[in-house]
Design a protein around this motif. Structure first.
Motif, PDB file in Angstrom:
ATOM      1  N   ASP A   8      28.381  81.255  16.974  1.00 26.00           N
ATOM      2  CA  ASP A   8      29.436  81.905  16.213  1.00 26.00           C
ATOM      3  C   ASP A   8      29.905  80.949  15.116  1.00 26.00           C
ATOM      4  OD1 ASP A   8      31.883  80.405  16.857  1.00 26.00           O
ATOM      5  OD2 ASP A   8      31.811  81.304  18.833  1.00 26.00           O
ATOM      6  N   TYR A  10      32.633  79.501  14.433  1.00 29.22           N
ATOM      7  CA  TYR A  10      33.428  78.362  14.874  1.00 29.22           C
ATOM      8  C   TYR A  10      32.553  77.262  15.467  1.00 29.22           C
ATOM      9  CZ  TYR A  10      37.406  81.354  13.988  1.00 29.22           C
ATOM     10  OH  TYR A  10      38.316  82.166  13.374  1.00 29.22           O
ATOM     11  N   GLU A  11      31.521  77.649  16.215  1.00 28.87           N
ATOM     12  CA  GLU A  11      30.582  76.663  16.747  1.00 28.87           C
ATOM     13  C   GLU A  11      29.818  75.982  15.616  1.00 28.87           C
ATOM     14  OE1 GLU A  11      28.918  77.970  21.012  1.00 28.87           O
ATOM     15  OE2 GLU A  11      28.718  79.517  19.466  1.00 28.87           O
ATOM     16  N   LEU A  13      30.889  75.543  12.562  1.00 25.58           N
ATOM     17  CA  LEU A  13      31.833  74.641  11.907  1.00 25.58           C
ATOM     18  C   LEU A  13      32.022  73.370  12.725  1.00 25.58           C
ATOM     19  CD1 LEU A  13      33.833  73.961   9.681  1.00 25.58           C
ATOM     20  CD2 LEU A  13      35.556  75.293  10.935  1.00 25.58           C
ATOM     21  N   ALA A  14      32.184  73.507  14.029  1.00 21.39           N
ATOM     22  CA  ALA A  14      32.342  72.340  14.902  1.00 21.39           C
ATOM     23  C   ALA A  14      31.120  71.437  14.799  1.00 21.39           C
ATOM     24  CB  ALA A  14      32.564  72.793  16.346  1.00 21.39           C
TER      25      ALA A  14
END
Length: 78
Positions: A8, A10-11, A13-14
């Protein structure tokens, strides 16, 4: 669409944040390994070390920060 469409956003981006810190640490380590004092490189390395050992890092990834640091440091001595 990204290369890792199974992650996803967010993953992704992390992962990008952690990878940038790794790149920054490698670059600083390389500069410092040349034997000259480089204040900017030392500051970058110190900042990366604080990040790797921070709670934020542990929220972004399951990587063991001390293992990661050892591996990155071994790259310079290899």
């Amino acid at each position: 669409m990204s290369k890792n469409s199974n992650l996803d956003p967010y993953e992704e981006l992390a992962n990008a944040i952690v990878l940038q810190a790794v790149r920054d640490y490698r670059e600083a380590n390389k500069k410092l390994s040349r034997g000259r004092k480089n204040r900017d490189a030392q500051d970058t390395k110190d900042e990366c070390l604080r990040f790797f050992r921070s709670k934020w890092f542990s929220l972004l990834t399951d990587l063991d920060p001390e293992f990661l640091i050892r591996r990155l440091d071994e790259e310079v001595t290899a």
